[in-house]
Design a protein around this motif. Structure first.
Motif, PDB file in Angstrom:
ATOM      1  N   TYR A 174      -0.773 -12.752   1.927  1.00  0.00           N
ATOM      2  CA  TYR A 174      -1.790 -13.106   2.910  1.00  0.00           C
ATOM      3  C   TYR A 174      -2.066 -12.003   3.929  1.00  0.00           C
ATOM      4  O   TYR A 174      -3.012 -12.119   4.716  1.00  0.00           O
ATOM      5  CB  TYR A 174      -1.390 -14.391   3.632  1.00  0.00           C
ATOM      6  CG  TYR A 174      -1.503 -15.627   2.757  1.00  0.00           C
ATOM      7  CD1 TYR A 174      -2.726 -15.992   2.207  1.00  0.00           C
ATOM      8  CD2 TYR A 174      -0.389 -16.406   2.460  1.00  0.00           C
ATOM      9  CE1 TYR A 174      -2.842 -17.109   1.405  1.00  0.00           C
ATOM     10  CE2 TYR A 174      -0.496 -17.534   1.653  1.00  0.00           C
ATOM     11  CZ  TYR A 174      -1.717 -17.879   1.129  1.00  0.00           C
ATOM     12  OH  TYR A 174      -1.827 -18.981   0.318  1.00  0.00           O
ATOM     13  N   SER A 175      -1.268 -10.942   3.903  1.00  0.00           N
ATOM     14  CA  SER A 175      -1.497  -9.842   4.845  1.00  0.00           C
ATOM     15  C   SER A 175      -2.017  -8.577   4.157  1.00  0.00           C
ATOM     16  O   SER A 175      -2.177  -7.546   4.812  1.00  0.00           O
ATOM     17  CB  SER A 175      -0.193  -9.510   5.589  1.00  0.00           C
ATOM     18  OG  SER A 175       0.814  -9.063   4.695  1.00  0.00           O
ATOM     19  N   THR A 176      -2.289  -8.662   2.849  1.00  0.00           N
ATOM     20  CA  THR A 176      -2.754  -7.489   2.100  1.00  0.00           C
ATOM     21  C   THR A 176      -4.159  -7.744   1.575  1.00  0.00           C
ATOM     22  O   THR A 176      -4.355  -8.527   0.638  1.00  0.00           O
ATOM     23  CB  THR A 176      -1.804  -7.182   0.926  1.00  0.00           C
ATOM     24  OG1 THR A 176      -0.459  -7.069   1.402  1.00  0.00           O
ATOM     25  CG2 THR A 176      -2.216  -5.884   0.235  1.00  0.00           C
ATOM     26  N   PRO A 177      -5.175  -7.105   2.159  1.00  0.00           N
ATOM     27  CA  PRO A 177      -6.569  -7.367   1.764  1.00  0.00           C
ATOM     28  C   PRO A 177      -6.843  -7.187   0.274  1.00  0.00           C
ATOM     29  O   PRO A 177      -7.582  -7.983  -0.328  1.00  0.00           O
ATOM     30  CB  PRO A 177      -7.369  -6.361   2.603  1.00  0.00           C
ATOM     31  CG  PRO A 177      -6.519  -6.137   3.812  1.00  0.00           C
ATOM     32  CD  PRO A 177      -5.104  -6.179   3.308  1.00  0.00           C
ATOM     33  N   SER A 178      -6.266  -6.170  -0.349  1.00  0.00           N
ATOM     34  CA  SER A 178      -6.553  -5.937  -1.765  1.00  0.00           C
ATOM     35  C   SER A 178      -5.964  -7.036  -2.646  1.00  0.00           C
ATOM     36  O   SER A 178      -6.541  -7.379  -3.694  1.00  0.00           O
ATOM     37  CB  SER A 178      -6.027  -4.568  -2.207  1.00  0.00           C
ATOM     38  OG  SER A 178      -4.624  -4.492  -2.069  1.00  0.00           O
ATOM     39  N   LEU A 226      -5.606 -10.209  -1.638  1.00  0.00           N
ATOM     40  CA  LEU A 226      -6.484 -11.365  -1.422  1.00  0.00           C
ATOM     41  C   LEU A 226      -7.787 -11.211  -2.200  1.00  0.00           C
ATOM     42  O   LEU A 226      -8.307 -12.192  -2.750  1.00  0.00           O
ATOM     43  CB  LEU A 226      -6.766 -11.521   0.069  1.00  0.00           C
ATOM     44  CG  LEU A 226      -5.592 -12.002   0.929  1.00  0.00           C
ATOM     45  CD1 LEU A 226      -5.973 -11.969   2.400  1.00  0.00           C
ATOM     46  CD2 LEU A 226      -5.154 -13.403   0.513  1.00  0.00           C
ATOM     47  N   ALA A 227      -8.300  -9.984  -2.271  1.00  0.00           N
ATOM     48  CA  ALA A 227      -9.528  -9.750  -3.029  1.00  0.00           C
ATOM     49  C   ALA A 227      -9.301 -10.008  -4.515  1.00  0.00           C
ATOM     50  O   ALA A 227     -10.156 -10.594  -5.200  1.00  0.00           O
ATOM     51  CB  ALA A 227     -10.015  -8.318  -2.813  1.00  0.00           C
ATOM     52  N   GLU A 282      -2.579  -4.677  -8.292  1.00  0.00           N
ATOM     53  CA  GLU A 282      -2.560  -6.018  -7.715  1.00  0.00           C
ATOM     54  C   GLU A 282      -2.045  -7.053  -8.709  1.00  0.00           C
ATOM     55  O   GLU A 282      -1.357  -8.010  -8.328  1.00  0.00           O
ATOM     56  CB  GLU A 282      -3.975  -6.408  -7.247  1.00  0.00           C
ATOM     57  CG  GLU A 282      -4.447  -5.696  -5.996  1.00  0.00           C
ATOM     58  CD  GLU A 282      -4.855  -4.249  -6.242  1.00  0.00           C
ATOM     59  OE1 GLU A 282      -4.963  -3.480  -5.274  1.00  0.00           O
ATOM     60  OE2 GLU A 282      -5.073  -3.886  -7.428  1.00  0.00           O
ATOM     61  N   ASP A 324       0.806  -1.221   0.000  1.00  0.00           N
ATOM     62  CA  ASP A 324       0.000   0.000   0.000  1.00  0.00           C
ATOM     63  C   ASP A 324       0.838   1.269   0.000  1.00  0.00           C
ATOM     64  O   ASP A 324       0.319   2.361  -0.285  1.00  0.00           O
ATOM     65  CB  ASP A 324      -0.928   0.014   1.218  1.00  0.00           C
ATOM     66  CG  ASP A 324      -1.992  -1.071   1.143  1.00  0.00           C
ATOM     67  OD1 ASP A 324      -2.419  -1.395   0.016  1.00  0.00           O
ATOM     68  OD2 ASP A 324      -2.393  -1.599   2.201  1.00  0.00           O
TER      69      ASP A 324
END
Length: 218
Positions: A130-134, A136-137, A68, A42
């Motif tokens: 695995y620690s970045t929400p975007s 994973l989305a 991403e 980010d």
């Protein structure tokens, strides 16, 4: 699968233009991932990635529609893998048996896609993923492509009807993701790949045994 010979079809070799595009995509992705690992996903604007790769932002976006995608290009060669395994399995082997054997083989090879790889760079990338929400989305969208491709392969070569193929592919792809995440968790707890491998194999067998119980007709 070749319809005339029954043998698995060999992938076509990319032409010169395609190879140049692949090299450019790899260069852009490598530059981006290096920055992401150094500063955090980010915290890196796309302009910095373009500058590091010595290209313009419009050029970068021609190769990668989203930020991403720059990171997930590292797993792009696994897109559609489950469908390929099913389509190219030997005669007489069921889709589930082919997929089970393939997953076990990938575990033994310490394939990063299984989550069972403790190379420092691979671990850092998986930690980032695995620690970045975007990320994973966006990975969910990649998984949807895998799910649809596998469903088509199950329907075409496995004799499943359309709905059964869709239900089966959704479960199989989700199981692969869950197993990979659990393997990553094993390593983050301090275990080595050699220590975690037997349990990873047992987990995979448990998952496929559950699938076989409910999907025995495939």
């Amino acid at each position: 699968m070749n319809k005339e010979t029954g043998e698995p079809e060999k992938p076509r070799e990319p032409g010169l233009r395609d190879r140049k595009k692949q090299r450019t995509r790899q260069t852009l992705s490598d530059a981006a991932i290096a920055l992401f690992l150094e500063r955090g996903f980010d915290q890196v604007p796309v302009a910095d990635v373009a500058a590091a790769a010595d290209v313009s932002k419009p050029t970068l976006f021609r190769y990668f529609p989203t930020k991403e995608d720059l990171a997930l290009h590292r797993i792009a060669d696994h897109q559609g893998e489950a469908a390929r395994v099913v389509s190219n399995r030997p005669p007489g082997q069921s889709p589930l048996d082919a997929l089970r054997a393939h997953f076990h083989a990938r575990l033994d090879a310490r394939d990063p896609v299984t989550g069972l790889n403790d190379d420092a760079t691979v671990r850092a990338f998986n930690d980032l993923l695995y620690s970045t929400p975007s990320l994973l989305a966006r990975l969910v969208q990649y998984s949807n492509h895998d799910r649809d491709a596998l469903a088509e392969a199950l329907e075409r070569t496995g004799g499943a009807d359309e709905l059964t193929a869709k239900l089966a592919s959704a479960q199989i792809i989700t199981i692969h993701q869950t197993l990979a995440h659990e393997n990553w968790r094993k390593l983050t707890s301090g275990r080595t790949t050699d220590e975690a491998l037997p349990e990873a194999h047992a987990d995979a067998d448990r998952a496929y045994d559950l699938l076989a119980t409910g999907l025995a007709r495939l």
